[in-house]
Design an enzyme around this catalytic site. Structure first.
Site, PDB file in Angstrom:
ATOM      1  N   LYS A  79      21.600  -2.099 -25.488  1.00 62.74           N
ATOM      2  CA  LYS A  79      20.420  -2.254 -26.358  1.00 62.74           C
ATOM      3  C   LYS A  79      20.301  -3.703 -26.818  1.00 62.74           C
ATOM      4  O   LYS A  79      21.062  -4.174 -27.646  1.00 62.74           O
ATOM      5  CB  LYS A  79      20.497  -1.346 -27.593  1.00 62.74           C
ATOM      6  CG  LYS A  79      19.119  -1.271 -28.257  1.00 62.74           C
ATOM      7  CD  LYS A  79      19.126  -0.918 -29.712  1.00 62.74           C
ATOM      8  CE  LYS A  79      19.342  -2.065 -30.638  1.00 62.74           C
ATOM      9  NZ  LYS A  79      18.291  -3.106 -30.631  1.00 62.74           N
TER      10      LYS A  79
ATOM     11  N   GLY B 271      26.842  -8.779 -33.909  1.00 64.84           N
ATOM     12  CA  GLY B 271      25.748  -8.892 -34.877  1.00 64.84           C
ATOM     13  C   GLY B 271      26.315  -9.178 -36.255  1.00 64.84           C
ATOM     14  O   GLY B 271      27.416  -9.721 -36.397  1.00 64.84           O
ATOM     15  N   SER B 272      25.548  -8.772 -37.261  1.00 67.49           N
ATOM     16  CA  SER B 272      25.954  -9.096 -38.634  1.00 67.49           C
ATOM     17  C   SER B 272      27.124  -8.211 -39.085  1.00 67.49           C
ATOM     18  O   SER B 272      27.292  -7.085 -38.602  1.00 67.49           O
ATOM     19  CB  SER B 272      24.770  -8.882 -39.567  1.00 67.49           C
ATOM     20  OG  SER B 272      24.337  -7.544 -39.486  1.00 67.49           O
TER      21      SER B 272
ATOM     22  N   GLU C 257      27.337  -6.817 -41.907  1.00 66.37           N
ATOM     23  CA  GLU C 257      26.745  -5.656 -42.586  1.00 66.37           C
ATOM     24  C   GLU C 257      26.480  -4.507 -41.590  1.00 66.37           C
ATOM     25  O   GLU C 257      26.880  -3.362 -41.829  1.00 66.37           O
ATOM     26  CB  GLU C 257      25.428  -6.170 -43.167  1.00 66.37           C
ATOM     27  CG  GLU C 257      24.719  -5.291 -44.112  1.00 66.37           C
ATOM     28  CD  GLU C 257      23.325  -5.900 -44.381  1.00 66.37           C
ATOM     29  OE1 GLU C 257      23.090  -7.100 -44.085  1.00 66.37           O
ATOM     30  OE2 GLU C 257      22.481  -5.140 -44.859  1.00 66.37           O
TER      31      GLU C 257
ATOM     32  N   GLY D  10      27.810  -4.268 -38.621  1.00 63.98           N
ATOM     33  CA  GLY D  10      29.108  -3.916 -38.036  1.00 63.98           C
ATOM     34  C   GLY D  10      29.779  -2.781 -38.816  1.00 63.98           C
ATOM     35  O   GLY D  10      30.364  -1.860 -38.232  1.00 63.98           O
TER      36      GLY D  10
ATOM     37  N   GLU E 256      32.027  -8.131 -32.912  1.00 68.41           N
ATOM     38  CA  GLU E 256      32.036  -9.589 -33.062  1.00 68.41           C
ATOM     39  C   GLU E 256      30.973  -9.890 -34.106  1.00 68.41           C
ATOM     40  O   GLU E 256      29.782  -9.688 -33.858  1.00 68.41           O
ATOM     41  CB  GLU E 256      31.752 -10.236 -31.698  1.00 68.41           C
ATOM     42  CG  GLU E 256      32.218 -11.665 -31.635  1.00 68.41           C
ATOM     43  CD  GLU E 256      31.090 -12.627 -31.909  1.00 68.41           C
ATOM     44  OE1 GLU E 256      30.994 -13.056 -33.086  1.00 68.41           O
ATOM     45  OE2 GLU E 256      30.323 -12.919 -30.993  1.00 68.41           O
TER      46      GLU E 256
ATOM     47  N   CYS F  33      27.339 -17.603 -34.605  1.00 73.33           N
ATOM     48  CA  CYS F  33      28.294 -16.999 -35.534  1.00 73.33           C
ATOM     49  C   CYS F  33      29.459 -17.966 -35.787  1.00 73.33           C
ATOM     50  O   CYS F  33      30.143 -17.869 -36.794  1.00 73.33           O
ATOM     51  CB  CYS F  33      28.772 -15.653 -35.029  1.00 73.33           C
ATOM     52  SG  CYS F  33      29.102 -15.678 -33.289  1.00 73.33           S
TER      53      CYS F  33
ATOM     54  N   GLU G 204      26.848 -16.421 -45.064  1.00 77.70           N
ATOM     55  CA  GLU G 204      26.405 -16.945 -43.767  1.00 77.70           C
ATOM     56  C   GLU G 204      24.893 -17.186 -43.814  1.00 77.70           C
ATOM     57  O   GLU G 204      24.121 -16.262 -44.050  1.00 77.70           O
ATOM     58  CB  GLU G 204      26.740 -15.916 -42.674  1.00 77.70           C
ATOM     59  CG  GLU G 204      26.463 -16.438 -41.295  1.00 77.70           C
ATOM     60  CD  GLU G 204      26.900 -15.464 -40.188  1.00 77.70           C
ATOM     61  OE1 GLU G 204      26.712 -14.247 -40.358  1.00 77.70           O
ATOM     62  OE2 GLU G 204      27.414 -15.941 -39.158  1.00 77.70           O
TER      63      GLU G 204
HETATM   64  P1  ADP Z   1      20.672  -9.771 -37.691  1.00 84.63           P
HETATM   65  O1  ADP Z   1      20.847  -9.272 -39.092  1.00 84.63           O
HETATM   66  O2  ADP Z   1      21.232 -11.095 -37.469  1.00 84.63           O
HETATM   67  O3  ADP Z   1      19.278  -9.548 -37.136  1.00 84.63           O
HETATM   68  P2  ADP Z   1      21.819  -7.369 -36.803  1.00 84.63           P
HETATM   69  O4  ADP Z   1      23.252  -7.162 -37.037  1.00 84.63           O
HETATM   70  O5  ADP Z   1      20.834  -6.705 -37.705  1.00 84.63           O
HETATM   71  O6  ADP Z   1      21.586  -8.897 -36.782  1.00 84.63           O
HETATM   72  O7  ADP Z   1      21.410  -6.984 -35.314  1.00 84.63           O
HETATM   73  C1  ADP Z   1      22.249  -7.039 -34.214  1.00 84.63           C
HETATM   74  C2  ADP Z   1      21.949  -5.852 -33.315  1.00 84.63           C
HETATM   75  O8  ADP Z   1      22.256  -4.672 -34.049  1.00 84.63           O
HETATM   76  C3  ADP Z   1      20.489  -5.716 -32.889  1.00 84.63           C
HETATM   77  O9  ADP Z   1      20.437  -5.241 -31.559  1.00 84.63           O
HETATM   78  C4  ADP Z   1      19.959  -4.673 -33.846  1.00 84.63           C
HETATM   79  O10 ADP Z   1      18.862  -3.952 -33.341  1.00 84.63           O
HETATM   80  C5  ADP Z   1      21.166  -3.766 -33.986  1.00 84.63           C
HETATM   81  N1  ADP Z   1      21.184  -2.936 -35.209  1.00 84.63           N
HETATM   82  C6  ADP Z   1      20.626  -3.199 -36.413  1.00 84.63           C
HETATM   83  N2  ADP Z   1      20.847  -2.190 -37.268  1.00 84.63           N
HETATM   84  C7  ADP Z   1      21.551  -1.250 -36.604  1.00 84.63           C
HETATM   85  C8  ADP Z   1      22.094   0.027 -36.943  1.00 84.63           C
HETATM   86  N3  ADP Z   1      21.949   0.550 -38.150  1.00 84.63           N
HETATM   87  N4  ADP Z   1      22.788   0.695 -35.994  1.00 84.63           N
HETATM   88  C9  ADP Z   1      22.966   0.175 -34.758  1.00 84.63           C
HETATM   89  N5  ADP Z   1      22.464  -1.007 -34.387  1.00 84.63           N
HETATM   90  C10 ADP Z   1      21.771  -1.721 -35.287  1.00 84.63           C
END
Ligand code: ADP
Length: 499
Positions: free
Chosen positions: A195, A248-249, A251, A253, A270, A304, A401
């Protein structure tokens, strides 16, 4: 700082791809989302809509996971020889190389990053990743184990693919993050539901076409575009997914970890960082200045590993602040497709608002804006490269960050390495640190004392497919790349035979 926000034209291959209808890749077929819904994709430099892609959700994830499960258990992929798997993964590198310019353009358009960086780093880094990982297919060996139990034992291990893997990736290096995830999982023999981030789905979809051209069997790689809270959450939650790999973030994670608990799927993460770059007085200061400037301004600060906390010894502090500010002044801001541009827009309005909020908070908390701090132009998500001096550990800009081209500089007057390491480690993150010095002892002592997954000496933002990458503390779980990543995608089976 010069600003040239003009959109250069796209090459014919990227134009042709953009003009096509975009679909999900499920079981070797390009299909619409079951709901029929789509969402717009934006050029962050102009705020124009450049494409619409399917808004995949739980129903599409279910279909993709079922296809991946079938491919893993009963399709030709389940019987493929390691050498043939290796050849297919290698082929992805070759195909990407053939279409490198098209991918660089799509990435610059979708993410906003400078096209020259996209070609040199994102696309080339992805090609290198497929070629490096292709080699692991034929090198995943078990061991024979000398046991001490009485009797005639033959004890050994096998390395087997972990199964169906959900891979959720971010928008800062869209193609490269797809490559970091796909290459080792395919080399290990897993099947995948990928995804991409909703902000930047285009190169993943184009890459899906190359996966088909390479000859991977149906269902081995499935690609679902969609939002995090719907498609991403469905994948992280899914009872028939064996492992989830997330970048990703921090939060999100933590949400992934909770979602994965249902079937105890394996998790690798990561996550964020607040990386220190530490300049000692004996460093080659000119090199440290250009290196630490690039550590934060590269990719608009959306790394990151960005060197967002710059520590300079008090004897070189003024020179470093002046030098990094002068480097910021040389940066040409503009549309990522312009080959002369060094800094594009941030990826989205949301990130733009977020970074502007941090700039305001830095000012309020008393940071000195030495250069930048503004939003140039009246279109697109641009932020000037910014140097905040006289910052301290209690400021929000130092603790959180920012994910933008904003560096917080602090001076230190301590020569005790323990004390220096203490403020470098004064963060919940631990992804990367850089140490700038000519003194070997200082370099390697600091490398040991800093609690981070990667340490760069006289450089920053390093990466190589053979270099294990990942974080301590809240920067993540596990390592990507190198031989370590193969741990993520394999299970060890131990066999004990009594003869
Ligand atoms: P940022 O905050 O930098 O946009 P995210 O951590 O939100 O980064 O996004 C990284 C990835 O995680 C994206 O593909 C996003 O669609 C996905 N994502 C965001 N929220 C969720 C969730 N609750 N569960 C699974 N994947 C998510």
């Amino acid at each position: 700082m010069t600003i040239a926000i003009r959109k250069p034209s796209l090459g014919s291959a990227a134009t042709a791809f953009l003009a096509k209808p975009h679909k999900l890749l499920i079981d070797g077929k390009w299909v619409d989302a079951k709901s029929g819904e789509t969402f717009p994709v934006e050029d962050p430099a102009t705020e124009e809509v450049i494409a619409h892609v399917p808004a995949g959700d739980k129903a599409d994830v279910d279909a993709a996971v079922a296809a991946a499960r079938r491919a893993f258990e009963s399709g030709p992929w389940s019987r493929i020889l390691p050498g043939d798997r290796s050849r297919l993964v290698w082929r992805l590198g070759d195909l990407l190389e053939q279409h490198a310019d098209e991918f660089a353009e799509l990435e610059a358009l979708d993410n906003g990053k400078p096209v020259t960086n996209a070609r040199r780093d994102d696309v080339q880094g992805s090609i290198n990743m497929f070629r490096y990982m292709a080699g692991w297919s034929t090198r995943l060996t078990g061991e024979t184990i000398p046991v001490s139990s009485p009797g005639n034992w033959h004890v050994y291990t096998l390395r087997e693919p972990v199964g169906v893997v959900g891979q959720i990736i971010p928008w800062n290096f869209p193609l490269m993050m797809a490559a970091w995830k796909l290459a080792p999982a395919l080399a290990a023999g897993c099947t995948i539901v990928l995804k991409p981030a909703e902000q930047t789905p285009l190169t993943a979809l184009r890459f899906g076409e190359l996966i088909q051209e390479a000859g991977f069997p149906d269902g081995v790689v499935n690609i679902i575009t969609g939002y995090g809270e719907t498609a991403g959450a469905a994948l992280a939650n899914h009872p028939d997914v064996d492992k989830v790999a997330f970048t990703g973030s921090t939060e999100v994670g933590k949400l992934i970890v909770k979602a994965a608990a249902g079937n105890l799927k394996r998790v690798s993460l990561e996550l964020g960082g607040k990386s220190p770059a530490i300049v000692f007085p004996d460093a080659d200061i000119d090199r440290a200045i250009s290196g630490t400037a690039s550590a934060i301004f590269y990719n608009q600060g959306q790394c990151c590993t960005a060197g967002s906390r710059l520590f300079a010894h008090k004897s070189v502090y003024d020179r470093v602040v002046e030098g990094v500010s002068a480097e910021a002044g040389k940066i040409k801001i503009g549309h990522g497709l312009d080959p002369n541009v060094n800094l594009g827009p941030l990826v989205s309005k949301e990130q733009h608002n977020r970074v502007r909020g941090f700039l305001e908070s830095g000012r309020k908390e008393g940071a000195e804006v030495v250069t930048g701090g503004n939003v140039p132009g009246n279109q697109g998500y641009f932020v000037e490269p910014t140097v905040l001096a006289n910052t301290n550990r209690d400021m929000r800009v130092v603790r959180e960050e920012i994910f933008g081209p904003v560096v917080c500089v602090q001076s230190f007057d301590d020569d005790d390495l323990e004390a220096v390491a203490k403020f470098a480690n004064d963060t919940e993150y631990g992804l990367q640190a850089s140490v700038w010095t000519r003194n070997l002892k200082v370099a390697h002592m600091m490398a040991r004392k800093i609690r981070a997954g990667t340490i760069c000496i006289n450089n920053h933002n390093y990466g190589d497919p053979a270099w294990p990458f990942g974080g301590y503390k809240q920067s993540g779980w596990g390592r990507e790349m190198g031989k370590e990543v193969m741990e993520h995608y394999t299970e060890t089976k131990a066999i004990a035979a009594l003869h």
